[in-house]
Design a protein around this motif. Structure first.
Motif, PDB file in Angstrom:
ATOM      1  N   LYS B 200      39.534  47.946  39.687  1.00 41.91           N
ATOM      2  CA  LYS B 200      37.942  47.717  39.847  1.00 41.91           C
ATOM      3  C   LYS B 200      37.276  48.478  39.022  1.00 41.91           C
ATOM      4  CE  LYS B 200      37.811  46.209  44.769  1.00 41.91           C
ATOM      5  NZ  LYS B 200      37.327  46.555  46.236  1.00 41.91           N
ATOM      6  N   LEU B 350      27.762  46.439  42.138  1.00 34.22           N
ATOM      7  CA  LEU B 350      28.339  45.165  41.662  1.00 34.22           C
ATOM      8  C   LEU B 350      29.407  44.752  42.520  1.00 34.22           C
ATOM      9  CD1 LEU B 350      29.795  46.828  38.185  1.00 34.22           C
ATOM     10  CD2 LEU B 350      27.490  45.697  38.609  1.00 34.22           C
ATOM     11  N   ASP B 351      29.786  45.179  43.580  1.00 28.06           N
ATOM     12  CA  ASP B 351      30.921  44.638  44.207  1.00 28.06           C
ATOM     13  C   ASP B 351      31.039  45.684  45.735  1.00 28.06           C
ATOM     14  OD1 ASP B 351      33.247  43.744  45.495  1.00 28.06           O
ATOM     15  OD2 ASP B 351      34.535  44.298  43.803  1.00 28.06           O
ATOM     16  N   VAL B 352      30.970  44.915  46.817  1.00 26.77           N
ATOM     17  CA  VAL B 352      31.486  45.794  48.002  1.00 26.77           C
ATOM     18  C   VAL B 352      32.484  45.074  48.635  1.00 26.77           C
ATOM     19  CG1 VAL B 352      30.561  46.628  50.251  1.00 26.77           C
ATOM     20  CG2 VAL B 352      29.071  46.503  48.116  1.00 26.77           C
ATOM     21  N   ASN B 418      25.056  46.519  30.634  1.00 28.33           N
ATOM     22  CA  ASN B 418      25.491  45.014  30.397  1.00 28.33           C
ATOM     23  C   ASN B 418      26.732  44.934  30.160  1.00 28.33           C
ATOM     24  OD1 ASN B 418      23.083  44.371  31.275  1.00 28.33           O
ATOM     25  ND2 ASN B 418      22.369  43.416  29.405  1.00 28.33           N
ATOM     26  N   LEU B 420      29.679  44.372  31.542  1.00 25.58           N
ATOM     27  CA  LEU B 420      30.137  44.066  32.965  1.00 25.58           C
ATOM     28  C   LEU B 420      31.278  43.243  32.927  1.00 25.58           C
ATOM     29  CD1 LEU B 420      26.869  44.034  34.998  1.00 25.58           C
ATOM     30  CD2 LEU B 420      28.315  46.100  34.577  1.00 25.58           C
ATOM     31  N   GLN B 422      33.181  39.643  33.621  1.00 27.94           N
ATOM     32  CA  GLN B 422      32.739  38.642  33.564  1.00 27.94           C
ATOM     33  C   GLN B 422      33.005  38.072  35.192  1.00 27.94           C
ATOM     34  OE1 GLN B 422      31.419  36.755  31.262  1.00 27.94           O
ATOM     35  NE2 GLN B 422      30.963  34.796  32.473  1.00 27.94           N
ATOM     36  N   SER B 423      33.956  38.347  35.788  1.00 25.16           N
ATOM     37  CA  SER B 423      34.224  37.988  37.408  1.00 25.16           C
ATOM     38  C   SER B 423      35.096  39.058  37.825  1.00 25.16           C
ATOM     39  CB  SER B 423      34.511  36.595  37.330  1.00 25.16           C
ATOM     40  OG  SER B 423      35.994  36.481  37.280  1.00 25.16           O
ATOM     41  N   ARG B 424      35.451  38.660  39.000  1.00 22.03           N
ATOM     42  CA  ARG B 424      36.655  39.464  39.967  1.00 22.03           C
ATOM     43  C   ARG B 424      37.808  38.974  39.706  1.00 22.03           C
ATOM     44  NH1 ARG B 424      33.121  40.401  45.253  1.00 22.03           N
ATOM     45  NH2 ARG B 424      34.271  38.419  45.769  1.00 22.03           N
ATOM     46  N   GLN B 425      37.855  37.790  38.834  1.00 18.37           N
ATOM     47  CA  GLN B 425      39.412  37.263  38.670  1.00 18.37           C
ATOM     48  C   GLN B 425      40.452  38.112  38.337  1.00 18.37           C
ATOM     49  OE1 GLN B 425      40.303  33.578  38.151  1.00 18.37           O
ATOM     50  NE2 GLN B 425      42.142  34.770  38.116  1.00 18.37           N
ATOM     51  N   LEU B 427      41.013  41.019  38.909  1.00 18.74           N
ATOM     52  CA  LEU B 427      41.509  41.782  39.882  1.00 18.74           C
ATOM     53  C   LEU B 427      42.684  41.168  40.627  1.00 18.74           C
ATOM     54  CD1 LEU B 427      38.386  43.124  41.670  1.00 18.74           C
ATOM     55  CD2 LEU B 427      39.325  43.995  39.846  1.00 18.74           C
ATOM     56  N   TYR B 428      42.752  39.945  40.308  1.00 17.27           N
ATOM     57  CA  TYR B 428      43.897  39.279  41.211  1.00 17.27           C
ATOM     58  C   TYR B 428      44.828  38.476  40.293  1.00 17.27           C
ATOM     59  CZ  TYR B 428      40.471  40.436  44.681  1.00 17.27           C
ATOM     60  OH  TYR B 428      39.684  41.122  45.406  1.00 17.27           O
TER      61      TYR B 428
END
Lengths: 437, 437
Positions: B200, B350-352, B418, B420, B422-425, B427-428
């Motif tokens: 993260k 950004l993310d919770v 900026n 950041l 692109q996605s949370r992809q 992380l997985y």
């Protein structure tokens, strides 16, 4: 089309309605020399705006350069009154003057807007109280049930033909797309957004979904087609609903999708999922507790709710021009404000994702298409309208780029729901976007 | 060990310190018949608690069954004073009486606690004002710099030997693990948590990280070992730091990890990442703005911050017994309260992610090991201590199960960052947990 023609068109149900600025371009040009205090006002304006890289060219051709840095953009003011309007109420006047052709921009419009957002964002921390009071954004319009209808009509009933010119041709999505990879087309990214939302809701065949505010109904059809769920979608925009119903019928989804012409506050029944994409901005803070209670009673014990909304890093009024001319009643909440909806009913927040830069990219794609179709837009409405919408799209794109606006997807559930997904892993098992084709 | 022995042990630096309840078990048993009003009090207590499936067995053997449902648990009160304490201040007395052996539970302790949490949660909506005032949880202790030291000492300096008996033997993590799949061992899930946090934060070799509150230093070592980053970790618990430093040295990480014995408020420098796992609970709401400013100045322009904390669905005081006996100064915030930290410095959330049920599973794993080692704990401290900690672990596990407590990981950045993901992809992309072995 002027205001009264527009009203007439609306009353008679003719297409191509416009309730946005349709005044003729104003011609108030003069060529006298600027007074000393007018030059002083401009210097002051630039300093108060945090010294953006902007020069002014005045009505008589005189150029005023900024104090501290090289200008990258030129703002051309056609008349002294334009200057006074700008100094008195820049939030409102910038858009109005641009739309009216009394403020012309030399340089890339979105880049200019981003530079202005960044400069002002820094500078406003140091504004004296009187300036803050003078330039403060006004309070948004009421969003009671009858006003909501007028507010939504104002924007969404402009005519499907108009939106078709620049929205995606996959599902007519007028909300932030999901660029799971940066190279996606607008169509792919909009379908990826719908897929991403379905995954977050953990839909399974046979489930029931209620949607508050459905635009042209794309999400409901996507859910029915791809997840075999039953969807009730609420909207108060007649034109959007007409389109949505025809499209669902064409796709053979009548047995799964029901579009209801009613205010979201009248939602009845209990569902496995509650979803609302791009409506919360129009709900108004004063209605958050009622919305919270609505979701509480509409969501089954093991149901999941998802709200997707433009937001802010901290509480802040909507830009006055957008709120007055484009989106009456709009208010994007901070997460803290958003939490009134969750805390009031003891909901448990499961997941928040911020897609801010995805909205910047969505707007950039919309703007490309809008720009290609400006002649058609002007033929449908008039030049004033085209310029206003160009400003709105460019300004919004730069607000997302500059971090002035955010896009939140918030997923939540009843506090005692223990049927929760183990992790978010399954949201990413395979690409959300279809292959281009 | 009694209080004065404990104080002496602490002053002389001897191991096995205890600042928690170490009173001898009280023997106040009587066997007279209960008075009529005592029976009435119990019936009233059960109704006010929302009629949990609980019966009472009194000091003389009399049994009082609940009104409405079959009892699944029996609470045995050894004396009338225990009843009065319970009625007057149930939040505090329940734990105290249990620890002192004056309230015995027949049935599974965590299951009982969950049933109580759920019943009371429902019932308290309807409490009369006087009852709410009587039973309201008290205000938490101050968390100023000197009190913070005492508060932390109270809990975390109990002795590494004690925690080693029941925490994971991978990295001694005394915070929520991440069960990316439900079958993970405690060790795997704790390492998966560390990995999830690193992902993260989007760590890359050569980056710098500052950590506020580092426990036994496991995250810092994990980051250095697996991501090649430089970490400064702050903690005010001497014993934890001793352990952390020895461990880092053993692993050859001295050049990457520096453990600093100081209050997090004295963090200096700028870092690519700011991380704090399980410290915010001890920070206190009154310090959120200062914490916000600290993160603002400690985070590089493109840096990412992550706070991992126990939380609530809505503002609520900490359970009085936990706050008084186990965790002085603790206060788990709602997301709305948490947002003071983000909004004050215009951070962009950004993310919770909410890992509530992961904490229930973590606590269940801890409790298994604690239960196996209760004899050792009693030998180190005394039976009162063992019972208090059993109650604390069981009560916490059931609070997470009942939705009374949440576990939030919140990721945020400066508003104008900026750069950041692109996605949370990503992380997985592959499992966060190592294979068992």
């Amino acid at each position: 089309m002027n205001q009264s023609t527009a009203r007439k068109a609306r009353d008679t149900g003719t297409e191509q309605k416009s309730h946005v600025l349709t005044l003729p371009l104003e011609n108030t040009r003069v060529d006298r020399s600027p007074h000393t205090y007018e030059r002083w006002l401009i210097a002051k304006l630039l300093r108060m705006a945090g010294n953006p890289p902007v020069r002014f060219r005045l009505w008589n051709g005189d150029v005023i350069e900024p104090d501290e840095q090289r200008a990258e953009f030129t703002l051309h003011l056609t008349d002294p009154k334009a200057l006074y309007a700008l100094v008195t109420n820049p939030n409102l006047a910038f858009g109005d003057l641009y739309a009216a052709g009394r403020l012309e921009v030399e340089g890339d419009l979105p880049d200019l807007m981003e530079a202005l957002y960044r400069a002002v964002h820094e500078a406003r921390q140091k504004w004296p109280k009187w300036l803050d009071a003078l330039w403060r954004n006004h309070a948004p319009r009421s969003t009671g049930i009858s006003e909501a209808k007028e507010n939504i009509h104002h924007h969404y009933d402009l005519g499907n033909e108009f939106y078709r010119l620049w929205l995606d041709n996959a599902e007519m999505q007028y909300t932030c797309a999901y660029y799971e990879t940066p190279d996606l087309s607008l169509e792919q990214a909009q379908l990826a957004k719908l897929e991403h939302v379905c995954r977050k809701l953990r839909l399974k065949p046979g489930m029931t979904v209620v949607e508050a505010g459905c635009g042209w109904g794309g999400l409901a059809r996507y859910m029915a087609r791809n997840y075999g769920v039953k969807v009730h979608s609420y909207n108060i925009s007649r034109e959007q609903l007409d389109y949505a119903r025809k499209e669902a019928h064409k796709q053979g989804l009548d047995h799964l999708v029901e579009y209801v012409e009613d205010d979201y506050r009248n939602i009845s029944g209990q569902y496995d999922a509650f979803v609302s994409i791009g409506m919360l901005e129009h709900v108004g803070k004063e209605n958050y507790e009622a919305m919270s209670e609505l979701i509480k009673r509409s969501l089954k014990p093991d149901g999941i709710a998802l709200l997707h909304s433009i937001g802010r890093n901290r509480p802040m009024l909507m830009n006055a021009w957008i709120e007055k001319r484009i989106f009456p009643g709009a208010y994007p909440p901070s997460i803290g404000e958003f939490m009134q909806i969750c805390e009031h009913s003891d909901f448990s927040v499961l997941d928040v994702e911020n897609l801010r830069l995805h909205y910047a990219q969505t707007l950039s794609h919309w703007m490309e298409r809008f720009t290609e179709n400006e002649d058609k837009v002007t033929a449908m409405y008039d030049e004033h309208f085209t310029r206003a919408w160009r400003m709105y799209l460019a300004g919004s794109m730069s607000a997302f780029r500059a971090g002035n606006l955010q896009l939140f997807q918030v997923v939540f559930a009843h506090s005692d729901n223990n049927q929760l997904p183990q992790s978010r892993q399954d949201l990413y098992n395979f690409p959300a976007a279809p292959e281009e084709g």
